[in-house]
Design an enzyme around this catalytic site. Structure first.
Site, PDB file in Angstrom:
ATOM      1  N   TYR A  57       0.829  -1.207   0.000  1.00  0.00           N
ATOM      2  CA  TYR A  57       0.000   0.000   0.000  1.00  0.00           C
ATOM      3  C   TYR A  57       0.867   1.261   0.000  1.00  0.00           C
ATOM      4  CZ  TYR A  57      -2.833   3.849   1.647  1.00  0.00           C
ATOM      5  OH  TYR A  57      -3.425   5.074   1.766  1.00  0.00           O
ATOM      6  N   ASN A 198       1.631   8.907   8.416  1.00  0.00           N
ATOM      7  CA  ASN A 198       0.647   7.860   8.663  1.00  0.00           C
ATOM      8  C   ASN A 198       0.614   7.432  10.134  1.00  0.00           C
ATOM      9  OD1 ASN A 198      -1.355   6.616   7.220  1.00  0.00           O
ATOM     10  ND2 ASN A 198      -0.158   4.828   6.667  1.00  0.00           N
ATOM     11  N   ARG A 281     -15.733  20.273  51.810  1.00  0.00           N
ATOM     12  CA  ARG A 281     -15.947  18.977  52.455  1.00  0.00           C
ATOM     13  C   ARG A 281     -15.805  17.796  51.493  1.00  0.00           C
ATOM     14  NH1 ARG A 281     -21.551  17.076  54.262  1.00  0.00           N
ATOM     15  NH2 ARG A 281     -22.092  19.248  53.848  1.00  0.00           N
TER      16      ARG A 281
END
Length: 502
Positions: A57, A198, A281
């Site tokens: 790719y 990427n 508190r």
């Protein structure tokens, strides 16, 4: 060329959120021979596969949904093509410190030798970080699904001398900045460009910077509450070990233990009500929950900082090229949204504590808005107004980005995490929280000036002395914007080695 100080030195064995902050200034990166050899070995293997017949790719194919079409004829042309079509960001430039942190994160990923980049890519990143060079990167463009493609394309182009950059904070053309910094333009080939863009480097960097800031702010929130408790003369009963132990949350026990230490030798005034407002508190329970969230998010972000974010990955030892989704930024997206929620609730707490301190009906009889001369002088009235505006904006920005999936890229990216937006939002929230804490710190300093009692616990007294040394009292109305920021800086010092350190 910018001076490199010896104390700004970072190794790549394990990145921490705090290490990312070092990248804001010139930093020496330790690239040892094993790292360079690992990168070179993977590059050789990757190049063999790129020159072979099996499709890889981004080397043999178009990008994204155009994967079914052939790419450019040469690898160098393919690199240029990738960066050209991704240079489409919009919006204001990110801060140079954020971009440089992203460069450090990308260097960490690429240096692990699974991305197939050339050695000059990692050495160029390290060399740039050793100077004041920072690419100019627009804020908007990444959806965080295939990494931070558009922002990192600007980084890659600037390293090659294209586009704009900053040098020591001054904007200029990238080629000019490189020359002045003593750097050579980076020439990309093979898989260099795709490997640079990427990954989720910007997402992880922004989230990491947010974690580092919020860790300090969390400690500051505990310290400010202890200081407020002492100034008002409250009893520390709400920190009782038996009470807190029965609650059953370890992070709450940790916060309460730290606050008990800060309040050692506190002398209660004896004239407070039986039960304090929740903004006093219930602070150990609130801060414990916030601390747990920051801790969890920090663990997730640290994993991202030190993982390999890219596609495909190359494994020379097994001879595999594996295509998958290691660039999908969902873990950091969830973590960043959690950080924003924690920051917003910490700001809610601080704003309510500020409101208590300026109210003469609840602050132990001190003058309204802590004015030295009510009517003629206005004390911290403007500071409270600004803090309220900041908190309102924080609440509006607390909507999670990580679930706003919007399909794009011809439905190739049909589910996206928007981690980059989540992370930048978290960083914005962390910085805004510092202003709210600075506002409260200024008010506590002013409370003592207009008649509030001086702290009795030694740690609180030392913290008040540091604030008083840095911030003059508001005897006569003056601009307080810079004082709020200065107070926030003092708090950072107090919780990192000072009297409020846990």
């Amino acid at each position: 060329m910018t001076t490199i100080h010896e104390h700004t030195m970072v190794g790549l064995t394990k990145l921490t959120p705090e290490a990312l902050e070092c990248a804001a200034r010139p930093v020496r990166i330790l690239l040892d021979e094993d790292t360079l050899e690992r990168v070179a070995r993977c590059r050789e293997f990757a190049q063999q596969r790129l020159d072979g017949d099996d499709p890889v790719y981004g080397a043999h194919t178009g990008f994204g949904p155009l994967v079914g079409y052939p790419g450019r004829e040469t690898h160098a042309d393919q690199c240029d093509n990738l960066l050209d079509h991704l240079t489409a960001g919009q919006g204001p430039d990110l801060e140079p410190a954020v971009v440089r942190a992203a460069m450090l994160v990308r260097l960490r990923s690429l240096s692990q030798g699974l991305s197939g980049v050339s050695v000059p890519v990692v050495t160029a990143l390290a060399a740039a970080l050793a100077t004041g060079f920072a690419p100019a990167v627009p804020r908007w463009g990444s959806v965080g699904a295939s990494g931070d493609l558009i922002p990192l394309a600007y980084v890659a182009r600037a390293l090659g001398g294209d586009g704009r950059a900053f040098l020591d904070g001054t904007p200029m053309p990238a080629d000019e900045a490189l020359t002045l910094a003593g750097l050579s333009p980076l020439v990309l080939d093979g898989r260099d460009a795709l490997a640079l863009v990427n990954g989720t480097a910007l997402t992880a960097a922004a989230a990491g910077l947010a974690v580092a800031s919020l860790r300090r702010s969390h400690a500051a929130a505990a310290g400010l509450t202890a200081l407020m408790t002492d100034i008002l003369g409250c009893t520390p009963e709400f920190l009782s070990p038996a009470l807190i132990g029965a609650f059953g949350h370890a992070d709450t026990e940790s916060v309460a233990g730290s606050m008990r230490t800060l309040l050692t030798r506190l002398v209660p005034s004896g004239d407070r009500p039986l039960q304090e407002p929740y903004s006093i508190r219930c602070t150990p329970q609130l801060l414990g929950a916030a601390g747990a969230s920051i801790r969890h998010a920090g663990d997730t972000v640290s994993d991202d900082l030190n993982g390999v974010s890219d596609n495909p990955l190359f494994f020379p030892e097994s001879g595999e090229v594996v295509h998958g989704g290691n660039f999908f930024g969902q873990p950091c997206a969830f973590a960043a949204d959690l950080l924003t929620l924690a920051a917003t609730q910490l700001a809610n707490l601080a704003e309510r504590q500020l409101d208590l301190m300026v109210d003469p009906h609840r602050n132990g009889g001190l003058p309204p808005v802590l004015s030295a001369d009510p009517g003629r002088q206005h004390g911290v009235q403007g500071v409270q107004l600004a803090a309220t505006a900041i908190v309102a904006n924080l609440r509006r920005s607390a909507t999670p980005a990580s679930v706003q999936s919007l399909p794009t890229n011809l439905h190739n990216q049909d589910v996206v995490p928007f981690g980059t937006q989540a992370a930048l939002n978290a960083l914005d929230a962390a910085r805004a929280l510092r202003w709210v804490h600075g506002s409260l710190a200024l008010a506590l300093r002013q409370a003592v000036f207009v008649g509030g009692r001086r702290p009795t616990a030694p740690a609180c007294a030392a913290a008040m002395a540091a604030l008083a040394a840095a911030i003059p009292p508001v005897a006569v109305d003056r601009a307080l914007d810079a004082d709020v920021r200065r107070a926030a800086d003092v708090l950072d010092d107090l919780v990192t080695g000072g009297p409020l350190a846990s």
